[in-house]
Design an enzyme around this catalytic site. Structure first.
Site, short mmCIF file in Angstrom:
data_model
loop_
_atom_site.label_atom_id
_atom_site.label_comp_id
_atom_site.label_asym_id
_atom_site.label_seq_id
_atom_site.Cartn_x
_atom_site.Cartn_y
_atom_site.Cartn_z
N ARG A 122 0.84 -1.20 0.00
CA ARG A 122 0.00 0.00 0.00
C ARG A 122 0.87 1.24 0.00
NH1 ARG A 122 -5.49 -1.55 3.09
NH2 ARG A 122 -6.67 -1.51 1.18
N ASP A 130 -4.95 -0.67 -6.30
CA ASP A 130 -5.37 -1.19 -5.01
C ASP A 130 -6.83 -1.65 -5.03
OD1 ASP A 130 -5.88 -1.71 -2.38
OD2 ASP A 130 -5.10 0.18 -1.61
P1 NAD Z 1 -8.62 -3.47 7.13
O1 NAD Z 1 -9.70 -3.86 6.19
O2 NAD Z 1 -7.51 -4.43 7.40
O3 NAD Z 1 -9.29 -3.13 8.56
C1 NAD Z 1 -10.38 -2.24 8.68
C2 NAD Z 1 -10.22 -1.41 9.92
O4 NAD Z 1 -10.47 -2.20 11.09
C3 NAD Z 1 -8.82 -0.82 10.14
O5 NAD Z 1 -8.94 0.59 10.16
C4 NAD Z 1 -8.38 -1.41 11.46
O6 NAD Z 1 -7.58 -0.52 12.23
C5 NAD Z 1 -9.71 -1.67 12.14
N1 NAD Z 1 -9.68 -2.59 13.28
C6 NAD Z 1 -8.98 -3.72 13.46
N2 NAD Z 1 -9.25 -4.28 14.66
C7 NAD Z 1 -10.19 -3.49 15.25
C8 NAD Z 1 -10.88 -3.52 16.50
N3 NAD Z 1 -10.69 -4.49 17.39
N4 NAD Z 1 -11.74 -2.53 16.78
C9 NAD Z 1 -11.96 -1.53 15.90
N5 NAD Z 1 -11.35 -1.43 14.71
C10 NAD Z 1 -10.46 -2.39 14.40
O7 NAD Z 1 -7.97 -2.09 6.75
P2 NAD Z 1 -8.12 -1.23 5.41
O8 NAD Z 1 -9.44 -0.58 5.41
O9 NAD Z 1 -7.76 -2.06 4.27
O10 NAD Z 1 -7.03 -0.08 5.60
C11 NAD Z 1 -6.05 -0.07 6.59
C12 NAD Z 1 -5.16 1.16 6.46
O11 NAD Z 1 -4.45 1.19 5.24
C13 NAD Z 1 -5.90 2.47 6.54
O12 NAD Z 1 -5.14 3.34 7.33
C14 NAD Z 1 -5.89 2.96 5.13
O13 NAD Z 1 -6.01 4.36 5.06
C15 NAD Z 1 -4.55 2.49 4.70
N6 NAD Z 1 -4.47 2.44 3.24
C16 NAD Z 1 -3.38 3.01 2.61
C17 NAD Z 1 -3.29 2.99 1.23
C18 NAD Z 1 -2.12 3.60 0.49
O14 NAD Z 1 -2.01 3.46 -0.67
N7 NAD Z 1 -1.23 4.26 1.14
C19 NAD Z 1 -4.28 2.41 0.48
C20 NAD Z 1 -5.36 1.83 1.14
C21 NAD Z 1 -5.43 1.85 2.52
#
Ligand code: NAD
Length: 377
Positions: A122, A130
């Protein structure tokens, strides 16, 4: 270079890995593209639209897969599809290496160079590839619409001649890509929204969308690469205790919490559901990875004393036209990152190629996939 796109065989999968517009981009890059007859029909894309874009439509997948240099899919291939592929062919799809051990091993045995969209690093340069994000965003949006459809209340505040109706209260648990889109959608519908995540880094994003960020007196659970780390049972039980009152006050709870490669953490117990008002709705977007809610049944709607829990599987597939469009762009961008002058050019010093490659040259080459396979077994 020949690119083949078979019709998805997973029951209920309506998406297709390539849409006509994106096929044009591949053709312009010098690639020859074929799709299986009817591959796009369930996403409202007729064979004729592909033909118009310069794509060859094949009656059956067999020969097309056998001669393909690259195969694009949404879901992981079945064994019967893998055995048709030629040695050295590239495959790009969601592979779920944590749960599809047999498929990953078979891809290695057949000498396929496979790329898993779940493992794409990411980094900014990979954002246009993505697919986890594009599909999660669709899920977050749809989760709110599903909840609104089932809730016996309005989302917005309404002032009518017959009196004022209070807005619905929505709680989003997990404010990653899906959660943030759910917050934005619920706000657009006029609900009062609050959200919680174990990564306090998301607080400002939540607030910028007009929602309240719930802060619990718990240590952060920030892991590698911006993801949450796996949490202990002790942490989760404390979390459930503290979040309980917020769940009880909500009309709608949308859960999206995930830890990559692990079972979804349990956020809402049976007792917490029983503490909600009848008529409330929970949408559990983690239903397929074990569920964030104790009583969720993947693929089913459950009624617990008037509280509806939706465990809908494969939510992105319910909006197959747009999700296929976005997915196709993600996949085409990843493929084109590995093509030079119309031919495959695999450069494993490229972070994107190396990070997302699962099998190559007869081996499982991804440390992350090996880790996930190890953890799963
Ligand atoms: P994910 O689908 O793995 O998880 C969803 C969310 O659940 C996360 O925010 C995580 O912190 C949360 N979570 C886990 N356990 C939990 C709990 N017990 N209680 C409450 N919440 C909980 O994550 P995602 O949506 O794929 O994204 C994760 C991170 O990656 C985000 O910060 C997103 O902004 C980042 N991201 C970055 C890029 C990039 O290109 N730089 C692209 C996509 C996502």
């Amino acid at each position: 270079m020949k690119v083949a796109v078979p019709k998805e065989s997973e029951p209920g999968e309506k998406r297709v890995a390539l849409v006509p517009d994106t096929a044009k981009t591949l053709i312009a890059a010098g690639l020859e593209v074929s799709v299986e007859h009817d591959a796009g029909t369930s996403a409202y894309l007729a064979d004729e639209a592909y033909e118009k874009a310069g794509v060859k439509v094949e009656d059956r997948a067999g020969t097309m897969l056998h001669y393909a240099d690259a195969v694009l899919k949404v879901q992981a291939p079945r064994e019967s599809e893998i055995s048709l592929l030629k040695k050295g062919a590239v495959l790009i799809s969601f592979l779920q290496p944590a749960t599809q051990g047999d498929i990953v091993r078979s891809l290695a045995q057949h000498g396929i160079t496979s790329f898993s969209l779940e493992l794409l690093p990411r980094i900014s340069r990979a954002q246009s590839m993505d697919a986890l994000s594009s599909q999660a965003s669709a899920s977050g949006y749809k989760a709110v619409l599903m909840a609104a459809d089932r809730l016996g209340k309005f989302f917005p505040m309404m002032m009518t001649a017959a009196g004022t109706v209070a807005p619905a209260r929505v709680l989003v648990m997990g404010a990653g890509v899906a959660g943030l889109q759910a917050i934005a959608t619920a706000r657009r519908l006029g609900a009062v929204v609050s959200a919680y995540d174990v990564r306090p880094a998301v607080k400002e994003e939540v607030q910028s969308l007009g929602a309240t960020f719930i802060e619990l007196p718990l240590e952060t659970q920030e892991g590698e690469g911006g993801y949450a780390r796996e949490q202990s049972e002790e942490f989760l039980s404390k979390q459930r205790e503290l979040i309980g009152e917020h769940v009880a006050k909500s009309d709608v709870v949308i859960t999206t919490a995930a830890v990559p490669g692990r079972r979804a953490p349990l956020l809402v117990t049976k007792d917490m559901v029983k503490g909600m008002r009848p008529g409330s709705v929970i949408v559990d977007l983690a239903a397929e990875t074990g569920g964030n809610v104790e009583l969720t049944q993947a693929g089913k709607d459950v009624d617990v004393g008037g509280v509806t829990i939706l465990g809908t599987r494969n939510v992105p597939s319910t909006m197959a036209l747009h999700t296929s469009q976005l997915y196709a762009r993600n996949v085409a961008n990843l493929l084109l990152n590995m093509v030079k002058n119309g031919a495959l050019h695999l450069d494993f010093s490229d972070e994107i190629t190396k990070g997302s490659c699962v099998t190559h040259g007869g081996e499982i080459v991804s440390d992350r996939a090996k880790q996930l396979l190890g953890a799963a077994s």
